[in-house]
Each structure stands twice: as structure tokens, then as C-alpha cells.
Motif scaffolding. Structure first.
Motif, short mmCIF file in Angstrom:
data_model
loop_
_atom_site.label_atom_id
_atom_site.label_comp_id
_atom_site.label_asym_id
_atom_site.label_seq_id
_atom_site.Cartn_x
_atom_site.Cartn_y
_atom_site.Cartn_z
N VAL A 173 -83.46 -38.85 -44.55
CA VAL A 173 -84.10 -40.05 -44.00
C VAL A 173 -83.59 -40.26 -42.58
CG1 VAL A 173 -84.27 -42.55 -44.19
CG2 VAL A 173 -84.34 -41.14 -46.26
N ASP A 174 -84.51 -40.46 -41.66
CA ASP A 174 -84.16 -40.81 -40.28
C ASP A 174 -84.72 -42.19 -39.98
OD1 ASP A 174 -83.09 -38.22 -38.80
OD2 ASP A 174 -84.69 -37.61 -40.19
N CYS A 175 -83.91 -43.00 -39.33
CA CYS A 175 -84.37 -44.34 -39.05
C CYS A 175 -83.52 -44.93 -37.94
CB CYS A 175 -84.25 -45.18 -40.33
SG CYS A 175 -84.51 -46.94 -40.07
N SER A 176 -84.14 -45.53 -36.95
CA SER A 176 -83.31 -46.27 -35.99
C SER A 176 -83.87 -47.67 -35.84
CB SER A 176 -83.21 -45.55 -34.65
OG SER A 176 -84.43 -44.98 -34.30
N MET A 177 -82.98 -48.55 -35.48
CA MET A 177 -83.32 -49.97 -35.48
C MET A 177 -82.62 -50.63 -34.31
SD MET A 177 -82.37 -52.47 -38.62
CE MET A 177 -82.79 -54.20 -38.62
N ARG A 178 -83.38 -51.46 -33.60
CA ARG A 178 -82.78 -52.16 -32.46
C ARG A 178 -82.28 -53.54 -32.90
NH1 ARG A 178 -87.41 -50.30 -30.79
NH2 ARG A 178 -88.34 -52.38 -30.88
N GLN A 179 -81.40 -54.05 -32.07
CA GLN A 179 -80.91 -55.42 -32.25
C GLN A 179 -82.09 -56.38 -32.41
OE1 GLN A 179 -77.51 -56.33 -31.88
NE2 GLN A 179 -78.17 -58.39 -32.51
N GLY A 180 -82.03 -57.24 -33.41
CA GLY A 180 -83.05 -58.28 -33.54
C GLY A 180 -84.28 -57.87 -34.32
N GLU A 181 -84.37 -56.61 -34.71
CA GLU A 181 -85.54 -56.18 -35.47
C GLU A 181 -85.45 -56.66 -36.92
OE1 GLU A 181 -88.04 -52.38 -34.91
OE2 GLU A 181 -85.95 -51.79 -34.55
N MET A 200 -78.93 -47.81 -23.87
CA MET A 200 -78.35 -48.76 -24.84
C MET A 200 -78.41 -48.17 -26.25
SD MET A 200 -79.56 -52.66 -25.51
CE MET A 200 -79.42 -53.07 -27.23
N THR A 201 -77.29 -48.25 -26.98
CA THR A 201 -77.30 -47.67 -28.32
C THR A 201 -78.06 -48.57 -29.28
OG1 THR A 201 -75.18 -48.72 -28.70
CG2 THR A 201 -75.12 -46.39 -28.13
N ASN A 202 -78.70 -47.93 -30.23
CA ASN A 202 -79.40 -48.69 -31.26
C ASN A 202 -78.40 -49.39 -32.17
OD1 ASN A 202 -82.15 -48.29 -30.74
ND2 ASN A 202 -81.98 -46.18 -31.47
N LEU A 203 -78.83 -50.49 -32.76
CA LEU A 203 -77.98 -51.19 -33.72
C LEU A 203 -77.69 -50.28 -34.92
CD1 LEU A 203 -76.63 -53.71 -34.91
CD2 LEU A 203 -78.86 -54.35 -35.82
N LEU A 204 -78.74 -49.67 -35.42
CA LEU A 204 -78.60 -48.80 -36.60
C LEU A 204 -79.26 -47.47 -36.31
CD1 LEU A 204 -77.85 -48.48 -39.66
CD2 LEU A 204 -80.17 -49.27 -40.14
N GLU A 205 -78.54 -46.41 -36.63
CA GLU A 205 -79.06 -45.07 -36.37
C GLU A 205 -78.77 -44.24 -37.62
OE1 GLU A 205 -80.17 -44.43 -32.83
OE2 GLU A 205 -81.27 -43.08 -34.14
N ILE A 206 -79.82 -43.91 -38.37
CA ILE A 206 -79.64 -43.08 -39.56
C ILE A 206 -80.23 -41.72 -39.26
CG2 ILE A 206 -80.21 -42.81 -42.01
CD1 ILE A 206 -80.45 -45.79 -42.25
N ARG A 207 -79.43 -40.68 -39.49
CA ARG A 207 -79.87 -39.31 -39.18
C ARG A 207 -79.78 -38.44 -40.41
NH1 ARG A 207 -82.47 -40.27 -35.93
NH2 ARG A 207 -82.14 -40.73 -33.73
N ASP A 208 -80.92 -37.93 -40.85
CA ASP A 208 -80.97 -36.89 -41.88
C ASP A 208 -80.12 -37.25 -43.11
OD1 ASP A 208 -81.99 -34.51 -42.84
OD2 ASP A 208 -80.25 -33.35 -42.18
N LEU A 209 -80.30 -38.46 -43.60
CA LEU A 209 -79.49 -38.97 -44.72
C LEU A 209 -79.89 -38.31 -46.04
CD1 LEU A 209 -77.44 -41.10 -45.74
CD2 LEU A 209 -79.33 -42.71 -45.93
N HIS A 210 -78.89 -37.70 -46.67
CA HIS A 210 -79.09 -37.07 -47.98
C HIS A 210 -78.16 -37.70 -49.00
CE1 HIS A 210 -81.66 -33.52 -47.06
NE2 HIS A 210 -81.24 -33.79 -45.83
N LYS A 211 -78.72 -37.96 -50.18
CA LYS A 211 -77.91 -38.57 -51.24
C LYS A 211 -78.30 -37.97 -52.57
CE LYS A 211 -76.03 -41.65 -54.02
NZ LYS A 211 -74.58 -41.64 -54.27
N ARG A 212 -77.30 -37.51 -53.31
CA ARG A 212 -77.55 -36.95 -54.64
C ARG A 212 -76.79 -37.73 -55.69
NH1 ARG A 212 -76.31 -32.28 -51.99
NH2 ARG A 212 -74.19 -32.43 -52.84
N TYR A 213 -77.40 -37.91 -56.84
CA TYR A 213 -76.65 -38.29 -58.05
C TYR A 213 -76.57 -37.04 -58.90
CZ TYR A 213 -77.49 -43.26 -57.03
OH TYR A 213 -77.53 -44.49 -56.46
N GLY A 214 -75.41 -36.39 -58.94
CA GLY A 214 -75.33 -35.12 -59.65
C GLY A 214 -76.26 -34.11 -59.00
N THR A 215 -77.26 -33.66 -59.76
CA THR A 215 -78.17 -32.67 -59.18
C THR A 215 -79.48 -33.30 -58.74
OG1 THR A 215 -79.00 -32.21 -61.39
CG2 THR A 215 -77.26 -30.76 -60.57
N VAL A 216 -79.62 -34.60 -58.99
CA VAL A 216 -80.87 -35.27 -58.62
C VAL A 216 -80.76 -35.79 -57.19
CG1 VAL A 216 -82.52 -37.06 -59.24
CG2 VAL A 216 -81.09 -36.02 -61.01
#
Lengths: 220, 255
Positions: free
Chosen positions: B23-31, B1-17
Motif C-alpha cells: 500500500v502506498d499513500c501520502s497525506m498532507r497536513q490538514g487532509e 515540504m515533507t508530507n504528514l504521512l508517507e506510506i511506502r509499499d506497506l506489507h502485512k501478513r498474519y502467518g501466511t495470509v
């Protein structure tokens, strides 16, 4: 030297003045409505993230706002035909006033747009609205409420600018007044009556704008 | 069963910052997951990436298996078309720190807008649903009031009703009590608690430690753009494994 006021000659031609006033109003309504559309699109261009939209919008506002409207009127009527664009007197003036009011209204609307908090757009995005739906349902209604007070005085200015159509012999109020002046030599009377017609119309316009402001006021 | 939310290796920059550094994170239905951490740790940014209020430069986010915001074809990563992103945003609902109710619309009209424009419901159906949700947050009697006529707590409850009425798979709460007077915090937390009991999946960025402790099935501690620690609230709060979390908890108040 004494000058006895005698309005009789002006009253005899009063229907001409009213016809002139009606044409002035007609010119203003058509031109300003078109100007609102042009101004709204330009305002979104001015606040756009894209340089391709921002630069042309900025250029348009800069050129038009920094040219006297009389020069624009004369340019459209006398110079454009030389460039192959032939318009009648009235069309030429309406076109010019639309372009001119577009530039002014763009700046008015831009001020209203930047006063809308960015959270409003985000809230719209978060419920799945498209950018266009956000503009029509949220941003524009809030922007209009922000600009109503200054919009009123801009509209009054633009209405008065229809008097410049007299320069290319469009038979609006000022043109008719000058004709009566020349024919009757009742200089003071003619211009008093013409002025009163402008004042009355603008006061009515201002009252209408205040009514709209009250009608749209957000309850708090 | 697939997770409701699956975040893999999330990278976010504002300019050079770089504010999110993988960030890795998974979440099941109802959590119900609370995200805690000091300001600047990236918790709000992470939340806002999930509904594409922020762009992100690396990694993937998937809800129910569908990738959010970007697609990769032939090794090239591209932003999805706006219309598709708008549709994906409706998979989640969000409540904001500043409420962000539409000030020119009544409470009911605020809730109805998305139902009419996004769900394409008829007016009657939308009104019925809006009233049902306003009732659930205890504000049916205020349905014709404008945001300016409501208290902060009431505004936030309308904002939650506006998000929930869209029937999202996942609710995102971004510091929803931070702008409220202390005596108004509780009424909002009660609403969120009731949603949790109904089985709503929720990601909650919060500074209310007591609330996080009580309502969450899991807590994530964000630290300098990464997940510093995660686990069930009991273990996290009573036996923090990292010094960072221990320090953070010391400076937080439980009330």
C-alpha cells in the motif's frame, strides 16, 4: 458416660490463645503480601507471549500447587537445612506460605488478567503509554476488580493454612490450643474456643473483602 | 515540504495470509481521508499499522519524516525500542469501534491519564485541558460519570476527547460508529466534522458513505489488501473508475 463442659481452664489460658492468634495473623499477613507480589509477577509470566517467561511460571505453579502444603512446610524446615538453607521456624514457615500462596494467587490473578479485554491495552498503547504504565494504571486495577470475590476465599484459605505451622512448633493458635489441650485435658472446650477464634477472624476477613469490593465497584 | 504521512509499499501478513499487499499513500497536513472498502479489504489493518498496534513485515510508514516502528541499519530491519515506539504512538490519536474507555475511571480521568503519564502534566493543568475537550465534545456536564453510566455515543465522544487532548498530529478513526445504535451515530459524526473544520488531519475508516462523502477531502477505496481507487469523494462516488468500486458502492447504503 457424661462429659460436663467446663471452660474455666481454657479461659485461664485464653491470653495464650490470643497470642497464638496474633502470631497466626502476623504469619498470614507477611506471607500473603509476599505471595501477592510473587503471584502477580507469576501471573504476568503465565499470560506472557514469551515461552521463556511462561514455562518457568507454569512449572512453579504446577510443582507448588500439586504438593500438599504440609509437605512443603516439612520440606522447608527439615530438608532445606540439609541443603544448606538454614531458617528459623517462623522464617521457614513464612517463606513456605509465601511460596505456596504465590502459586495459588498466580492462578487467581491469571484468571482476572485474561478477563481484561485486549482493547484496554490497545487504548493505552494508542495514547502513548508504555506496557508498564498500562499494567499499573489499567490492567492491574481491572484485574483486581475481576478477582476480588475469589481472592476473598483464597485469602481465607491461606489464613487457615497458618495452622499447619503447628507441625514445626511455631507457637501460633493451633499450636497453643494443642498445648492447652494436653495440659488441661479439656479437649472439647479447647478446640471449641480455638475454632471460634478461627471462625471469627475469617468472618472479619470476609467482611473486609466485601467492603473492599463495594469500595472499588465501578459505578454503572 | 515533507508530507504528514508517507506510506511506502506497506506489507502485512498474519502467518501466511497476506492482508496488505503493498500500500502506498501520502497525506498532507490538514487532509481528511476516508478509507472505505468491504470487510477484509485491509482498511482497519492499515490504520492499525500506522500506530504500531499491528506489526508489519515490509515497507515503511513515516509521520512528519520520522519512520514509525522500525529502523533499518546495515540492511537489517529492526523493531525500534518499546519506549521509542510508545513516544511515536503519541504522534497519532485513535478512536476505536468499541470505544475502549477505561471502565474504572471517570470521563475526566480517562482524558487525563495520557496527559499525566505521557505528557507529564501536573494534575491541575491536565484537568483543565480534559475539561476543555470534554466541553468541546459536549460532555462537560458528564465529566464525573463513569463509562458504564454513559450511552454508547457519549462514550465514543469521551474516547475522541481522550485522543484529541493528547494533541496528536494525526487522528485515526476506526469504524467509530459501527457499534452504535443508529440514533447515536449522528452525535459522533458531528464531533468528527467539527474537528475536520478545525483543520485536524484525519484518517477515517468508515462504512458511513454519506459521511465520507461530506467530510473527506479524499477517499481511498481498499480492495483485497491494495488501494483499489482513490480520488476526491465527488468523482469517486459519482463516477467510479473500477468495476470493484462500482460494485461496492451498489451494495452500500447512503443515509
Amino acid at each position: 458416660m457424661t462429659y460436663t463442659l467446663n471452660f474455666a481452664a481454657v479461659w485461664r489460658s485464653f491470653d495464650l490463645l490470643l497470642q497464638g492468634l496474633a502470631l497466626s495473623l502476623g504469619l498470614a499477613v507477611v506471607a500473603i503480601l509476599a505471595g501477592c507480589v510473587i503471584g502477580l509477577i507469576t501471573a504476568f509470566g503465565l499470560v506472557s507471549k514469551s515461552v521463556l517467561l511462561r514455562k518457568p511460571a507454569g512449572l512453579y505453579v504446577t510443582i507448588i500447587r500439586n504438593t500438599p502444603i504440609l509437605v512443603l512446610v516439612l520440606f522447608s524446615y527439615f530438608a532445606l537445612p540439609e541443603l544448606g538453607v538454614r531458617l528459623g521456624k517462623i522464617q521457614s514457615f513464612v517463606f513456605t506460605l509465601a511460596i505456596y500462596s504465590g502459586a495459588y494467587l498466580a492462578e487467581v490473578f491469571r484468571g482476572g488478567l485474561i478477563a481484561v479485554p485486549p482493547g484496554q491495552r490497545e487504548a493505552g498503547l494508542a495514547i502513548g503509554l508504555t506496557e508498564m504504565q498500562i499494567r499499573t494504571s489499567i490492567i492491574i486495577p481491572l484485574m483486581l476488580r475481576n478477582v476480588l470475590p475469589s481472592l476473598g476465599s483464597t485469602l481465607i484459605s491461606l489464613f487457615k493454612d497458618t495452622s499447619l505451622a503447628a507441625a514445626i512448633a511455631v507457637p501460633e493458635l493451633t499450636f497453643e490450643a494443642r498445648k492447652i489441650n494436653v495440659e488441661t485435658f479439656r479437649v472439647i472446650e479447647t478446640w471449641i474456643v480455638a475454632s471460634c477464634l478461627y471462625v471469627a477472624t475469617c468472618s472479619l476477613l470476609a467482611a473486609m473483602m466485601r467492603a473492599v469490593e463495594r469500595r472499588l465497584a465501578v459505578p454503572r | 515540504m515533507t508530507n504528514l504521512l508517507e506510506i511506502r509499499d506497506l506489507h502485512k501478513r498474519y502467518g501466511t495470509v497476506e492482508v496488505l499487499k503493498g500500500v502506498d499513500c501520502s497525506m498532507r497536513q490538514g487532509e481528511v481521508i476516508s478509507i472505505i472498502g468491504s470487510s477484509g479489504s485491509g482498511k482497519t489493518t492499515m490504520l492499525r499499522c500506522i500506530n504500531m498496534l499491528e506489526e508489519f513485515q515490509g515497507g515503511t510508514i513515516a509521520i512528519d519524516g520520522q519512520e514509525i516502528g522500525y529502523e533499518t541499519a546495515g540492511g537489517v530491519r529492526r523493531r525500534k525500542p518499546e519506549r521509542e515506539i510508545a513516544r511515536q504512538r503519541a504522534l497519532t490519536g485513535m478512536a476505536f469501534q468499541q470505544f475502549n474507555l477505561f471502565p474504572h475511571m471517570s470521563a475526566a480521568a480517562n482524558v487525563m491519564l495520557g496527559l499525566l503519564k505521557v505528557k507529564k502534566m501536573g494534575r491541575d493543568e491536565a484537568r483543565t485541558l480534559a475539561e476543555k475537550w470534554l466541553d468541546r465534545v459536549g460532555l462537560l456536564s458528564r465529566k464525573d460519570h463513569f463509562p458504564g453510566q454513559l450511552s454508547g455515543g457519549q462514550q465514543q465522544r469521551v474516547a475522541i476527547a481522550r485522543a484529541i487532548a493528547m494533541n496528536p498530529k494525526l487522528m485515526l478513526f476506526d469504524e467509530v460508529t459501527s457499534a452504535l445504535d443508529p440514533e447515536l451515530v449522528n452525535e459522533v459524526l458531528q464531533v468528527i466534522k467539527a474537528l475536520a473544520e478545525d483543520g485536524m488531519s484525519m484518517l477515517i475508516v468508515t462504512h458511513e458513505m454519506r459521511f465520507a462523502y461530506e467530510v473527506s477531502s479524499r477517499v481511498i477505496f481498499m480492495n483485497q489488501g491494495r488501494i483499489g481507487e482513490e480520488g476526491n469523494p465527488r468523482e469517486m462516488f459519482l463516477k467510479p473508475q473500477t468495476e470493484r468500486l462500482a460494485d461496492f458502492l451498489k451494495t452500500s447504503t447512503f443515509n
